[in-house]
Design an enzyme around this catalytic site. Structure first.
Site, PDB file in Angstrom:
ATOM      1  N   GLY A 270       0.820  -1.213   0.000  1.00  0.00           N
ATOM      2  CA  GLY A 270       0.000   0.000   0.000  1.00  0.00           C
ATOM      3  C   GLY A 270       0.854   1.262   0.000  1.00  0.00           C
ATOM      4  O   GLY A 270       0.632   2.186  -0.800  1.00  0.00           O
ATOM      5  N   ASP A 332       7.590   0.600   8.199  1.00  0.00           N
ATOM      6  CA  ASP A 332       6.202   0.418   8.655  1.00  0.00           C
ATOM      7  C   ASP A 332       6.213  -0.911   9.411  1.00  0.00           C
ATOM      8  O   ASP A 332       5.886  -1.957   8.864  1.00  0.00           O
ATOM      9  CB  ASP A 332       5.293   0.361   7.419  1.00  0.00           C
ATOM     10  CG  ASP A 332       3.822   0.287   7.779  1.00  0.00           C
ATOM     11  OD1 ASP A 332       3.475   0.558   8.937  1.00  0.00           O
ATOM     12  OD2 ASP A 332       3.021  -0.053   6.889  1.00  0.00           O
ATOM     13  N   CYS A 385       0.841   0.925  13.235  1.00  0.00           N
ATOM     14  CA  CYS A 385      -0.600   1.187  13.372  1.00  0.00           C
ATOM     15  C   CYS A 385      -1.011   0.799  14.789  1.00  0.00           C
ATOM     16  O   CYS A 385      -1.871  -0.045  14.992  1.00  0.00           O
ATOM     17  CB  CYS A 385      -1.419   0.472  12.304  1.00  0.00           C
ATOM     18  SG  CYS A 385      -1.131  -1.288  12.199  1.00  0.00           S
TER      19      CYS A 385
END
Ligand SMILES: C[S@@+](CC[C@H](N)C(=O)[O-])C[C@H]1O[C@@H](n2cnc3c(N)ncnc32)[C@H](O)[C@@H]1O
Length: 447
Positions: A270, A332, A385
């Protein structure tokens, strides 16, 4: 049952017959958002739980019944305003008529050998719930897991990390997240795409630089421009990663080498795609999971983008690095996913308290291994996240204390999950509609 056995919901749903999947998914999402309350009620109704299949069915039915307005009214009348809005706001009206629900739960029990002999027990429990609803709900009201629909350790941890906002975070976790797209700026703009949606009566509005929020979820493949790569599905918080890294980096100029970027934990791609949509640069998309790397290739292909995809362990650069340093690194990192609970309601029930420290160690190892791969003057974006500070703020504070040549640049820090309908605006939240995330931007200084 699969989630209670430790399986993630997404692969568990893949095993369900395609025609039944949307209904099963809707029920599963609902059940997991109300599981704390359902389990507390089941405990009151039956001290010893029935066999696991029957217990799962009973808890799904109780979760549906406990979400009705009558049930919530008894929570509110207990007088604690903290609790009155703790459940998903969308469920303030009954999902199904009470008696239809009881009837269908009992019918379902009769249809499976595993639950057949528990059908009358389920019937008895559910009918007793309907008769004694107010008293049972008031009793459940004393149990924080029933109030917030999260495990106790999770409630305690969020409360410790965010003493001013813990209730908003838990409440947002129980809400439904809208479908958010990131428009591929190489193909179209968010304004044009919103117009294209409105033209076919799909409500949508722009959000942030490239985001578009749909007012009602749709199957993504049915949206205009899917096959042509006009958009990707990505939450608004996740859309901040690529611009945060690229905004401070400039290519040396015409005729000079292109920016070299490493996306260190890239699958399913993504953010890799977003980097490539923003700039002409050379991106290495690395991930430890070979199967997930195939998804990077498929996604980039659909969007008309190209990266060098490498299967490898980011904490062991000697295995895959060509020795040429990077202008920018996006890390990430793997994390508890505590920020994306509204999209993955199973996460809170799957994690164990020890996962936080274990994942924080992995994150520290990845940061330490990747930092030497960055050019002097280069930048690294670290993100997770997660809303837990051990995976965000505290992780970066410890890294800064260890790493003399790192300077922390302005970045969003902890973004707390927020649903647009809520009045409270967190001080560091600008968009009002996004998942929980943490962002740090680090620049390498000469020593
Ligand atoms: C949060 S996901 C990445 C999401 C991705 N950046 C995106 O935007 O689509 C974390 C990824 O880290 C990968 N991962 C975990 N440990 C890793 C390691 N040691 N080296 C490389 N990748 C790793 C996982 O396979 C997973 O795909």
């Amino acid at each position: 049952m699969a989630v209670r056995d430790g399986q993630s919901m997404t692969p568990a749903l893949e095993d369900v017959d395609a025609q039944l999947r949307p209904g099963v998914q809707a029920l599963a999402f609902h059940a997991l958002r109300w599981l704390g309350r359902a389990e507390a009620l089941r405990q009151q109704l039956a001290k010893r739980p029935p066999p696991s299949e029957a217990d799962a069915l009973l808890c799904v039915a109780l979760g549906c019944l406990a979400a009705t307005s009558a049930a919530d009214a008894s929570f509110m009348s207990a007088g604690n305003t903290d609790f009155s809005q703790s459940g998903p706001s969308e469920n303030s009206s009954p999902l199904y008529n009470d008696y239809t629900l009881v009837d269908q739960a009992v019918e379902a029990a009769k249809r499976s050998d595993a639950t057949l002999h528990q059908a009358s027990f389920i019937n008895g429990c559910l009918r007793r719930f309907l008769r004694e609803r107010d008293a049972l709900m008031t009793q459940a009201h004393h149990n924080p897991q029933a109030v917030w629909n999260h495990p106790q350790w999770w409630i305690d941890r969020v409360r410790k990390d965010h003493p001013l906002h813990w209730q908003e975070i838990l409440r947002a976790n129980n809400s439904r997240a809208p479908l958010i797209l990131r428009i591929n700026q190489r193909k179209t703009t968010s304004a044009q795409y919103v117009q294209a949606l409105l033209a076919i009566d799909i409500g949508a509005f722009p959000l942030g630089e490239q985001g578009v929020v749909l007012t009602e979820a749709r199957p993504v493949m049915s949206l205009p421009g899917f096959a042509e790569g006009h958009f990707s599905v990505q939450d608004a918080a996740a859309q901040l990663a690529a611009p945060l890294l690229m905004d401070g980096l400039t290519a040396a100029g015409p005729g000079q080498p292109r920016l070299r970027i490493l996306d260190a934990c890239a699958a399913p791609g993504g953010k890799t795609a977003h980097l490539l949509e923003l700039a002409d640069c050379d991106v290495t998309a690395l991930d430890i999971d070979a199967k997930r790397c195939q998804r990077i290739a498929q996604n980039l292909d659909r969007l008309g983008l190209q990266a060098q995809i490498v299967v490898g362990d980011a904490s062991r650069p000697n295995d895959w690095w060509d020795g040429e340093s990077y202008d920018g690194i996006l890390l990430d990192a793997p994390c508890t996913a505590s920020g994306i609970v509204r999209r993955h309601p199973d996460v809170r029930w799957l994690r164990r308290p020890t996962d936080i420290a274990q994942l924080a160690q992995v994150q520290a190892r990845l940061l330490g291994a990747l930092w030497p791969l960055l050019k002097s003057g280069g930048r690294l974006v670290y993100c997770t996240c997660s809303v837990f500070k051990a995976e965000g703020e505290q992780q970066i504070a410890a890294f800064m204390a260890r790493q003399g040549d790192a300077a922390q640049m302005p970045a969003p820090g902890h973004l707390l999950p927020q649903r647009g309908a809520v009045n409270a605006v967190f001080p560091d939240n600008l968009m009002r509609e996004h998942d929980g995330f943490y962002y740090a931007l680090l620049e390498k200084r000469p020593v």
